[in-house]
Write a protein that holds these residues in place. Structure first.
Motif, mmCIF file in Angstrom:
data_model
loop_
_atom_site.group_PDB
_atom_site.id
_atom_site.type_symbol
_atom_site.label_atom_id
_atom_site.label_comp_id
_atom_site.label_asym_id
_atom_site.label_seq_id
_atom_site.Cartn_x
_atom_site.Cartn_y
_atom_site.Cartn_z
ATOM 1 N N ASN A 47 0.851 -1.185 0.000
ATOM 2 C CA ASN A 47 0.000 0.000 0.000
ATOM 3 C C ASN A 47 0.884 1.232 0.000
ATOM 4 O OD1 ASN A 47 -2.811 -1.240 0.562
ATOM 5 N ND2 ASN A 47 -1.432 -2.273 1.957
ATOM 6 N N ILE A 48 0.295 2.368 -0.274
ATOM 7 C CA ILE A 48 1.046 3.620 -0.342
ATOM 8 C C ILE A 48 0.374 4.644 0.570
ATOM 9 C CG2 ILE A 48 1.868 5.462 -1.860
ATOM 10 C CD1 ILE A 48 1.421 3.423 -4.195
ATOM 11 N N PRO A 53 5.948 3.404 0.652
ATOM 12 C CA PRO A 53 5.344 2.069 0.779
ATOM 13 C C PRO A 53 4.978 1.733 2.224
ATOM 14 C CG PRO A 53 7.723 1.890 0.443
ATOM 15 C CD PRO A 53 7.381 3.347 0.322
ATOM 16 N N VAL A 54 3.880 0.996 2.358
ATOM 17 C CA VAL A 54 3.408 0.536 3.669
ATOM 18 C C VAL A 54 3.036 -0.940 3.520
ATOM 19 C CG1 VAL A 54 1.632 0.813 5.452
ATOM 20 C CG2 VAL A 54 2.519 2.819 4.271
ATOM 21 N N CYS A 55 3.519 -1.773 4.450
ATOM 22 C CA CYS A 55 3.183 -3.199 4.395
ATOM 23 C C CYS A 55 1.695 -3.400 4.716
ATOM 24 C CB CYS A 55 4.064 -4.004 5.352
ATOM 25 S SG CYS A 55 3.736 -3.736 7.105
ATOM 26 N N SER A 56 1.175 -4.549 4.347
ATOM 27 C CA SER A 56 -0.254 -4.824 4.551
ATOM 28 C C SER A 56 -0.649 -4.772 6.021
ATOM 29 C CB SER A 56 -0.615 -6.188 3.969
ATOM 30 O OG SER A 56 -0.441 -6.173 2.582
ATOM 31 N N ASP A 57 0.193 -5.318 6.918
ATOM 32 C CA ASP A 57 -0.139 -5.318 8.345
ATOM 33 C C ASP A 57 -0.260 -3.900 8.886
ATOM 34 O OD1 ASP A 57 -0.200 -8.074 8.391
ATOM 35 O OD2 ASP A 57 1.836 -8.285 9.202
ATOM 36 N N CYS A 58 0.706 -3.041 8.546
ATOM 37 C CA CYS A 58 0.650 -1.654 9.026
ATOM 38 C C CYS A 58 -0.512 -0.898 8.397
ATOM 39 C CB CYS A 58 1.968 -0.935 8.760
ATOM 40 S SG CYS A 58 3.300 -1.435 9.867
ATOM 41 N N PHE A 59 -0.818 -1.210 7.128
ATOM 42 C CA PHE A 59 -1.937 -0.533 6.487
ATOM 43 C C PHE A 59 -3.243 -0.851 7.208
ATOM 44 C CE2 PHE A 59 -5.381 -0.094 3.417
ATOM 45 C CZ PHE A 59 -5.175 1.215 3.022
ATOM 46 N N VAL A 60 -3.459 -2.131 7.517
ATOM 47 C CA VAL A 60 -4.684 -2.528 8.222
ATOM 48 C C VAL A 60 -4.713 -1.881 9.605
ATOM 49 C CG1 VAL A 60 -5.863 -4.494 9.307
ATOM 50 C CG2 VAL A 60 -5.044 -4.671 6.966
ATOM 51 N N LYS A 61 -3.597 -1.893 10.295
ATOM 52 C CA LYS A 61 -3.532 -1.385 11.669
ATOM 53 C C LYS A 61 -3.648 0.136 11.727
ATOM 54 C CE LYS A 61 0.419 -1.670 13.775
ATOM 55 N NZ LYS A 61 1.628 -2.183 14.383
ATOM 56 N N ASN A 62 -3.017 0.850 10.783
ATOM 57 C CA ASN A 62 -2.894 2.305 10.904
ATOM 58 C C ASN A 62 -3.770 3.132 9.967
ATOM 59 O OD1 ASN A 62 -0.866 1.816 12.808
ATOM 60 N ND2 ASN A 62 0.727 1.826 11.239
#
Length: 179
Positions: A47-48, A53-62
């Motif tokens: 994700n962006i 770039p942002v990993c999937s786990d951080c995207f869901v969390k943040n």
């Protein structure tokens, strides 16, 4: 440095071996990392956020919202309605029909969306004559609401249009039947 050499976006060093190209930039594989947790992104998708770039786990969390319908993270198109976020497939009538409501008008009751038909069946005032929902103008008489066509003489069934009428057994009587 030759024109064919790539410079890592993170460390500004020449990338001599394997290269990752993403977001219009070049990276060492270990430097293509999540802007939040700093761990290298090894997944094929990412994700962006703010161009980074942002990993999937951080995207869901943040960053992702939570669907009001299913309480799961929203990773794709978000429907915003009634000051809440929904997955497209979760934004549906809360009544018996469960029809999708995306792109249609809906009614809200106690924080839940309803299609028109279910809303009227569940919550509209009921006619004292036929007991069906009243969805248009109503006549208010005898401490109740009536469809215009249902407000008729209890004896002869003639519509009562006069402002005065007789009452028998809490039902209206036309002037001809009451005389």
């Amino acid at each position: 440095m030759s024109e064919l050499e790539s410079i890592c976006h993170k460390c500004n060093e020449v990338i001599a071996e394997r290269i990752i190209t993403a977001l219009g930039k070049s990276w060492h594989p270990d430097h293509f990392a999540c802007k939040d947790c700093q761990l290298p992104i090894t997944e094929a998708t990412f994700n962006i956020q703010s161009g980074e770039p942002v990993c999937s786990d951080c995207f869901v969390k943040n960053y992702s919202g939570t669907c009001f319908g299913c309480k799961q993270p929203i990773l794709e198109r978000t429907i915003n309605a009634m000051e809440k976020s929904w997955h497209e497939e979760c934004f549906q009538c809360n009544g018996p029909c469960k029809k999708p409501l995306v792109g249609t008008s809906f009614y809200e009751r106690e924080g839940h969306p309803y299609c028109r038909a279910d809303f009227e069946q569940l919550f509209a005032a009921r006619c004292a004559g036929c007991e069906q929902p009243i969805t248009d103008n109503a006549i208010v008489a005898l401490s109740a609401k009536w469809h215009r066509s249902c407000f008729k003489c209890k004896n002869c069934s003639a519509p009562i249009t006069a402002s005065s009428f007789a009452v028998e057994g809490n039902k209206p009587l036309c002037s001809a039947c009451s005389g």
